[in-house]
Design an enzyme around this catalytic site. Structure first.
Site, PDB file in Angstrom:
ATOM      1  N   HIS A   1       1.481  25.140  68.781  1.00 54.43           N
ATOM      2  CA  HIS A   1       0.436  24.432  68.034  1.00 54.43           C
ATOM      3  C   HIS A   1      -0.554  23.902  69.068  1.00 54.43           C
ATOM      4  O   HIS A   1      -0.136  23.517  70.172  1.00 54.43           O
ATOM      5  CB  HIS A   1       0.981  23.206  67.303  1.00 54.43           C
ATOM      6  CG  HIS A   1       1.995  23.471  66.243  1.00 54.43           C
ATOM      7  ND1 HIS A   1       3.336  23.516  66.497  1.00 54.43           N
ATOM      8  CD2 HIS A   1       1.862  23.637  64.903  1.00 54.43           C
ATOM      9  CE1 HIS A   1       4.000  23.728  65.376  1.00 54.43           C
ATOM     10  NE2 HIS A   1       3.125  23.812  64.383  1.00 54.43           N
TER      11      HIS A   1
ATOM     12  N   ASP B   1      16.240  22.589  61.980  1.00 53.92           N
ATOM     13  CA  ASP B   1      15.671  23.374  63.097  1.00 53.92           C
ATOM     14  C   ASP B   1      16.687  23.654  64.196  1.00 53.92           C
ATOM     15  O   ASP B   1      16.391  23.514  65.384  1.00 53.92           O
ATOM     16  CB  ASP B   1      14.467  22.631  63.714  1.00 53.92           C
ATOM     17  CG  ASP B   1      13.220  22.760  62.861  1.00 53.92           C
ATOM     18  OD1 ASP B   1      13.031  23.816  62.235  1.00 53.92           O
ATOM     19  OD2 ASP B   1      12.437  21.796  62.834  1.00 53.92           O
TER      20      ASP B   1
ATOM     21  N   GLU C   1       3.637  30.791  56.724  1.00 54.53           N
ATOM     22  CA  GLU C   1       5.071  30.517  56.907  1.00 54.53           C
ATOM     23  C   GLU C   1       5.551  29.723  55.695  1.00 54.53           C
ATOM     24  O   GLU C   1       5.266  28.529  55.573  1.00 54.53           O
ATOM     25  CB  GLU C   1       5.270  29.728  58.198  1.00 54.53           C
ATOM     26  CG  GLU C   1       6.729  29.499  58.509  1.00 54.53           C
ATOM     27  CD  GLU C   1       6.922  28.776  59.840  1.00 54.53           C
ATOM     28  OE1 GLU C   1       6.215  29.103  60.802  1.00 54.53           O
ATOM     29  OE2 GLU C   1       7.767  27.874  59.887  1.00 54.53           O
TER      30      GLU C   1
ATOM     31  N   GLU D   1      10.960  31.698  58.156  1.00 54.13           N
ATOM     32  CA  GLU D   1      11.863  30.822  58.910  1.00 54.13           C
ATOM     33  C   GLU D   1      13.174  30.680  58.136  1.00 54.13           C
ATOM     34  O   GLU D   1      13.190  30.356  56.945  1.00 54.13           O
ATOM     35  CB  GLU D   1      11.216  29.462  59.147  1.00 54.13           C
ATOM     36  CG  GLU D   1      12.129  28.561  59.964  1.00 54.13           C
ATOM     37  CD  GLU D   1      11.436  27.366  60.605  1.00 54.13           C
ATOM     38  OE1 GLU D   1      10.284  27.506  61.062  1.00 54.13           O
ATOM     39  OE2 GLU D   1      12.046  26.296  60.641  1.00 54.13           O
TER      40      GLU D   1
ATOM     41  N   ASP E   1      15.201  19.954  57.136  1.00 50.29           N
ATOM     42  CA  ASP E   1      14.995  21.049  58.076  1.00 50.29           C
ATOM     43  C   ASP E   1      15.561  20.641  59.435  1.00 50.29           C
ATOM     44  O   ASP E   1      14.932  19.895  60.175  1.00 50.29           O
ATOM     45  CB  ASP E   1      13.481  21.292  58.167  1.00 50.29           C
ATOM     46  CG  ASP E   1      13.143  22.577  58.869  1.00 50.29           C
ATOM     47  OD1 ASP E   1      14.063  23.263  59.328  1.00 50.29           O
ATOM     48  OD2 ASP E   1      11.948  22.896  58.941  1.00 50.29           O
TER      49      ASP E   1
ATOM     50  N   ASP F   1      11.748  28.243  66.807  1.00 48.26           N
ATOM     51  CA  ASP F   1      11.065  26.995  66.457  1.00 48.26           C
ATOM     52  C   ASP F   1      12.167  25.935  66.361  1.00 48.26           C
ATOM     53  O   ASP F   1      12.255  25.194  65.397  1.00 48.26           O
ATOM     54  CB  ASP F   1      10.366  27.218  65.106  1.00 48.26           C
ATOM     55  CG  ASP F   1       9.445  26.076  64.725  1.00 48.26           C
ATOM     56  OD1 ASP F   1       9.131  25.264  65.593  1.00 48.26           O
ATOM     57  OD2 ASP F   1       9.057  26.011  63.550  1.00 48.26           O
TER      58      ASP F   1
ATOM     59  N   ASP G   1       0.587  20.711  70.644  1.00 46.85           N
ATOM     60  CA  ASP G   1       1.761  20.774  71.534  1.00 46.85           C
ATOM     61  C   ASP G   1       1.288  20.989  72.960  1.00 46.85           C
ATOM     62  O   ASP G   1       1.891  20.493  73.909  1.00 46.85           O
ATOM     63  CB  ASP G   1       2.678  21.974  71.220  1.00 46.85           C
ATOM     64  CG  ASP G   1       3.098  22.043  69.777  1.00 46.85           C
ATOM     65  OD1 ASP G   1       3.069  21.013  69.106  1.00 46.85           O
ATOM     66  OD2 ASP G   1       3.455  23.162  69.333  1.00 46.85           O
TER      67      ASP G   1
END
Ligand code: XUL
Ligand code: CO
Length: 440
Positions: free
Chosen positions: A100, A308, A231, A267, A306, A338, A103
Site C-alpha cells: 500500500h 491474517d 479483493e 484472499e 481476519d 498478506d 506502508d
C-alpha cells in the site's frame, strides 16, 4: 546488502527429512513440478503492510514487535524498511513484493508532503530493484486507515473525500507503473455500510464504479498494461462490504463494464469470512475467467475476524494449487503473503519462520495438486459423473437443439430416470484425496 537479520542465513531447500527450522522442506525453487519450476509457478510475494509495518497491535493492546527499523525519523524508517524488505526477500528467495502507498511511506500533514516523501522512498525501492532484480506484483492505495475515510473512500457520502481518494489512487498507480508492477488492487475495507438508515447504496455503488473507471482510464494512459484486481471481503472493518465475495464482485464488474480490465485477488480468510471455502472462491473466479492473484492468508474458523495468519493448512493449500494449475497458472498475478506472525511471536526473526511455514505449505500443496492431476482418479470421476452431457439428449440441450416440448417428449418416452443418477461417492473421493496426500 544491509543486515537487519545478521543471525539469519540464506534459506536453503534441505528436503522433507530436514529438521532445520531455517530451511525449506518442500519449497525447492528450481525443481520442476507440472512442467514449470516451483519458483515460476508460485510467484511468492512479500507484503509490505504486515511484514514491514505490522507490530502486533490489536483491539486490546499495542504492538509487541519493534518495527521501527532502527530509525529516528519517518524518512529514515521508510528507507530502512526498503532495505530490510529486500534483505528478507533475498534471504528467502522471494522474487516479488506488494504494497500500500502508506506502508512504504506514512501520511504527512498534506497530500503534497505525503507524495514527496513517498517519491523518496520509491527511489530507494527502484535502486534496490536494479541491484537485486526483485519485481513488483501489485500496488495499491490505503484508502481506509485515515479518519477521513471513516465513511468510505470511493463510496464516501462526501465528494471531497472521493476526490482525495482519487488523488491518492492516481499517485499509487504512478508508483506501481514506475516499479514495473503488473497488478493494481482495490480492496474496499471501508467501502460498505453500517446501516442503511443513513446510506444511499445505489449512489455509493455507482460512485465506486466511477472511481474504478477513472483509475482504469488513467492507468492505461500512463502505460499500465497489467490487471486491476478487486479483493473480495464480506466484512471487517465495515459491517457490510460491497465486495462481499467473488460472485458479488463479478456481478458488479459486469454491471459497470469493468470486467475486461479487472480480475479478482482472492484472499483465503476473506473466503472463510464469507462462509465459503478458499477453493470455492477460486473456482468461481476461474469459471468466470476472472482468476487473477492470491492473498494467501489463513483464518481461524473459531474466530469471527481476519487473523491474517501464515497459511499452514495443507488441505487448503492443495485445493488452492489445484485451482491454480487448472487455471493454467498465474499470468500477471502471484501468491502474496498478506500475513502476520501472531502477536505472541514478537521476535523479528519470527518473520522468517512464518514465511518458511507459509511457503512450504504452498509448495507441499503444489506437489500434491500436481499428483492429484497426474493420478487422474478425481478428475476422471467428475468427467464420468457428467458424461450424459456429451451425447444424446445432453448434447442436444447444450447445442440448443432441444426446446421444452422436445424435452417433454423425451421424458414421456423415457419414463422414470432415477436410475440414471449415480452415487456421488463423496467418502470414496475424500479417501482418494487422503491416499494421494499421504503417500507423497
Ligand atoms: C485487508 C487486506 C488488504 C488487501 C489490500 O484485509 O487483505 O491488505 O490485501 O488492501
Ligand atoms: Co489481502
Amino acid at each position: 546488502m544491509s543486515e537487519f537479520f545478521s543471525s539469519i542465513p540464506k534459506i536453503q531447500y534441505e528436503g522433507k527429512t530436514s529438521k532445520n527450522p531455517l530451511a525449506f522442506k518442500f519449497y525447492n525453487p528450481d525443481e520442476v513440478i507440472a512442467g514449470k519450476t516451483m519458483r515460476e509457478t508460485m510467484k511468492f510475494a512479500l507484503s509490505w503492510w504486515h511484514t514491514m509495518c505490522g507490530a502486533g497491535a490489536d483491539m486490546f493492546g499495542s504492538g509487541t514487535t519493534d518495527k521501527n527499523w532502527s530509525a529516528s525519523t519517518d524518512e529514515e524508517r521508510s528507507r530502512n524498511k526498503v532495505l530490510a524488505a529486500f534483505e528478507i526477500m533475498e534471504k528467502l528467495g522471494i522474487d516479488y513484493f506488494c504494497f500500500h502507498d502508506r506502508d512504504v511511506s506514512p501520511d504527512y500533514a498534506t497530500l503534497a508532503e505525503s507524495n514527496a516523501a513517498l517519491d523518496k522512498a520509491v527511489e530507494v525501492i527502484v535502486e534496490m530493484q536494479a541491484k537485486t532484480g526483485k519485481k513488483c506484483l501489485w500496488g495499491t492505495a490505503n484508502c481506509f486507515s485515515h479518519p477521513r475515510y471513516m465513511s468510505g473512500a470511493g463510496t464516501s457520502p462526501s465528494a471531497d473525500v472521493f476526490a482525495f481518494a482519487a488523488a491518492q489512487i492516481k499517485k499509487a498507480l504512478e508508483i506501481t507503473v514506475k516499479l514495473g508492477g503488473n497488478g493494481y488492487v482495490f480492496w474496499g475495507g471501508r467501502e460498505g455500510y453500517e446501516t442503511l438508515l443513513n446510506t444511499n447504496m445505489g449512489l455509493e455503488l455507482d460512485n465506486m464504479a466511477r472511481l474504478m473507471r477513472l483509475a482504469v482510464n488513467y492507468g492505461r494512459s500512463i502505460g499500465f498494461t497489467g490487471d486491476f484486481y478487486v479483493e473480495p471481503k464480506p466484512k471487517e472493518p465495515t459491517k457490510h462490504q460491497y465486495d462481499f465475495d467473488s460472485a458479488t464482485v463479478i456481478g458488479f464488474l459486469r454491471k459497470y463494464g469493468l470486467d475486461k480490465d479487472f480480475k479478482l485477488n482472492i484472499e483465503a480468510n476473506h473466503a472463510t469470512l464469507a462462509m465459503h471455502t478458499f477453493q470455492h472462491e477460486l473456482r468461481v473466479a476461474r469459471d468466470n475467467g476472472m482468476f487473477g492473484s492470491i492473498d494467501a492468508n489463513q483464518g481461524d474458523t473459531l474466530l469471527g475476524w481476519d487473523t491474517d495468519q501464515f497459511p499452514t493448512n495443507v488441505y487448503d493449500t492443495t485445493l488452492c494449487m489445484y485451482e491454480v494449475l487448472k487455471a493454467g497458472g498465474f499470468t500477471n498475478g502471484g501468491l502474496n503473503f498478506d500475513s502476520k506472525a501472531r502477536r505472541g511471536s514478537f521476535a523479528l526473526d519470527d518473520i522468517f519462520y512464518s514465511y518458511i511455514s507459509g511457503m512450504d505449505a504452498f509448495a507441499l500443496g503444489l506437489r500434491i495438486a500436481a499428483k492429484i492431476i497426474e493420478d487422474g482418479r478425481i478428475d476422471d470421476f467428475v468427467a464420468k459423473r457428467y458424461a450424459s452431457w456429451g451425447t444424446g439428449i445432453g448434447a442436444d440441450i447444450i447445442n440448443g437443439k432441444a426446446d421444452l416440448a422436445a424435452l417433454e417428449k423425451y421424458a414421456l418416452e423415457k419414463g422414470e430416470v432415477i436410475g440414471s443418477v449415480t452415487s456421488a461417492r463423496q467418502e470414496m473421493l475424500e479417501d482418494i484425496m487422503n491416499n494421494i496426500m499421504f503417500t507423497l
